[in-house]
Design a protein around this motif. Structure first.
Motif, PDB file in Angstrom:
ATOM      1  N   PHE A 156      12.396  -0.816   6.674  1.00  0.00           N
ATOM      2  CA  PHE A 156      13.702  -1.379   6.356  1.00  0.00           C
ATOM      3  C   PHE A 156      14.153  -0.795   5.034  1.00  0.00           C
ATOM      4  N   ASP A 157      15.424  -0.450   4.922  1.00  0.00           N
ATOM      5  CA  ASP A 157      16.001  -0.090   3.631  1.00  0.00           C
ATOM      6  C   ASP A 157      16.704  -1.335   3.104  1.00  0.00           C
ATOM      7  N   THR A 158      16.026  -2.062   2.238  1.00  0.00           N
ATOM      8  CA  THR A 158      16.540  -3.354   1.779  1.00  0.00           C
ATOM      9  C   THR A 158      17.681  -3.226   0.777  1.00  0.00           C
TER      10      THR A 158
ATOM     11  N   VAL B 215       6.703   5.434   0.018  1.00  0.00           N
ATOM     12  CA  VAL B 215       8.049   4.865   0.186  1.00  0.00           C
ATOM     13  C   VAL B 215       8.498   4.296  -1.154  1.00  0.00           C
ATOM     14  N   GLY B 216       9.807   4.128  -1.292  1.00  0.00           N
ATOM     15  CA  GLY B 216      10.364   3.589  -2.520  1.00  0.00           C
ATOM     16  C   GLY B 216      10.275   2.076  -2.583  1.00  0.00           C
ATOM     17  N   SER B 217      10.704   1.526  -3.695  1.00  0.00           N
ATOM     18  CA  SER B 217      10.591   0.085  -3.928  1.00  0.00           C
ATOM     19  C   SER B 217      11.526  -0.748  -3.058  1.00  0.00           C
ATOM     20  N   SER B 218      12.545  -0.134  -2.456  1.00  0.00           N
ATOM     21  CA  SER B 218      13.449  -0.887  -1.573  1.00  0.00           C
ATOM     22  C   SER B 218      13.029  -0.801  -0.105  1.00  0.00           C
ATOM     23  N   ALA B 219      11.923  -0.135   0.179  1.00  0.00           N
ATOM     24  CA  ALA B 219      11.439   0.016   1.556  1.00  0.00           C
ATOM     25  C   ALA B 219      10.447  -1.089   1.910  1.00  0.00           C
TER      26      ALA B 219
ATOM     27  N   LYS C 296      10.532   8.063   8.241  1.00  0.00           N
ATOM     28  CA  LYS C 296      10.157   9.092   7.276  1.00  0.00           C
ATOM     29  C   LYS C 296       8.967   9.857   7.838  1.00  0.00           C
ATOM     30  N   ALA C 297       9.097  11.183   7.818  1.00  0.00           N
ATOM     31  CA  ALA C 297       8.000  12.067   8.213  1.00  0.00           C
ATOM     32  C   ALA C 297       7.915  13.146   7.148  1.00  0.00           C
TER      33      ALA C 297
ATOM     34  N   ALA D 262       0.833  -1.212   0.000  1.00  0.00           N
ATOM     35  CA  ALA D 262       0.000   0.000   0.000  1.00  0.00           C
ATOM     36  C   ALA D 262       0.866   1.260   0.000  1.00  0.00           C
ATOM     37  N   GLU D 263       1.892   1.297   0.828  1.00  0.00           N
ATOM     38  CA  GLU D 263       2.762   2.487   0.913  1.00  0.00           C
ATOM     39  C   GLU D 263       3.550   2.688  -0.380  1.00  0.00           C
ATOM     40  N   ARG D 264       3.997   1.600  -0.986  1.00  0.00           N
ATOM     41  CA  ARG D 264       4.718   1.707  -2.269  1.00  0.00           C
ATOM     42  C   ARG D 264       3.795   2.213  -3.366  1.00  0.00           C
ATOM     43  N   GLU D 265       2.587   1.633  -3.454  1.00  0.00           N
ATOM     44  CA  GLU D 265       1.640   2.025  -4.506  1.00  0.00           C
ATOM     45  C   GLU D 265       1.225   3.484  -4.398  1.00  0.00           C
ATOM     46  N   GLN D 266       1.145   3.989  -3.186  1.00  0.00           N
ATOM     47  CA  GLN D 266       0.754   5.386  -2.978  1.00  0.00           C
ATOM     48  C   GLN D 266       1.939   6.343  -3.108  1.00  0.00           C
ATOM     49  N   GLY D 267       3.146   5.792  -3.304  1.00  0.00           N
ATOM     50  CA  GLY D 267       4.332   6.624  -3.470  1.00  0.00           C
ATOM     51  C   GLY D 267       4.898   7.183  -2.177  1.00  0.00           C
TER      52      GLY D 267
END
Length: 154
Positions: free
Chosen positions: A113-115, A95-99, A129-130, A88-93
């Motif tokens: 996590f920063d993968t 967080v990035g794809s590595s989060a 992130k805020a 959900a967070e990735r799709e809404q932009g």
């Protein structure tokens, strides 16, 4: 790095006093199959300290903040599931794809996590992130959990 023994002692000390976790026989304690399915959905291996947490406690809350778990079945109702929240967070932009999102709170903070930065033990750093501001919060999930329990204002 925060040891799991130290973390386990801290959890026991604060249990019922701001820390509400399940246990290894909890319905939320994931099977190996659910772990593999979750890792496939988020696109990475989960770190050892996070897997230790979900296997031993299933999931829970620290001072009212939910630590995202691995639900027994992933569905549209699994809002506390790590794969659900990450997707959900990735799709809404947000967080990035590595989060990989592990927690969010009422103050608009998202912890993830920063993968892209895995260490020799298989751990990822945790960032907070805020809004547009992002900063490293802990070296590992164990460090994140220790800090959230022992110093919730940090």
């Amino acid at each position: 790095m925060t040891s799991l023994n130290d973390l386990e002692q801290l959890i026991a000390e604060y249990s019922g006093n701001g820390v509400e976790f399940g246990n290894s026989s909890s319905d939320l304690s994931p099977t190996d199959e659910r772990v593999a399915e979750t890792e496939s959905k988020i696109g990475c291996k989960l770190p050892p300290s996070y897997l230790w947490f979900v296997k031993n406690y299933g999931g829970g809350h620290v001072y009212g903040e939910e630590i995202f778990a691995i639900y027994p079945v992933l569905s549209d109702l699994s809002v506390g599931d790590i794969a659900y929240q990450t997707k959900a967070e990735r799709e809404q932009g947000f967080v990035g794809s590595s989060a990989v999102v592990i927690c969010s709170n009422d103050f608009g903070e998202t912890f993830y996590f920063d993968t892209s930065a895995r260490d020799n033990e298989g751990e990822y750093p945790v960032f907070v992130k805020a809004g547009a501001t992002e900063k490293k919060y802990a070296d590992s999930f164990a460090g994140f959990l220790y800090k959230r329990i022992s110093d919730p204002e940090a």
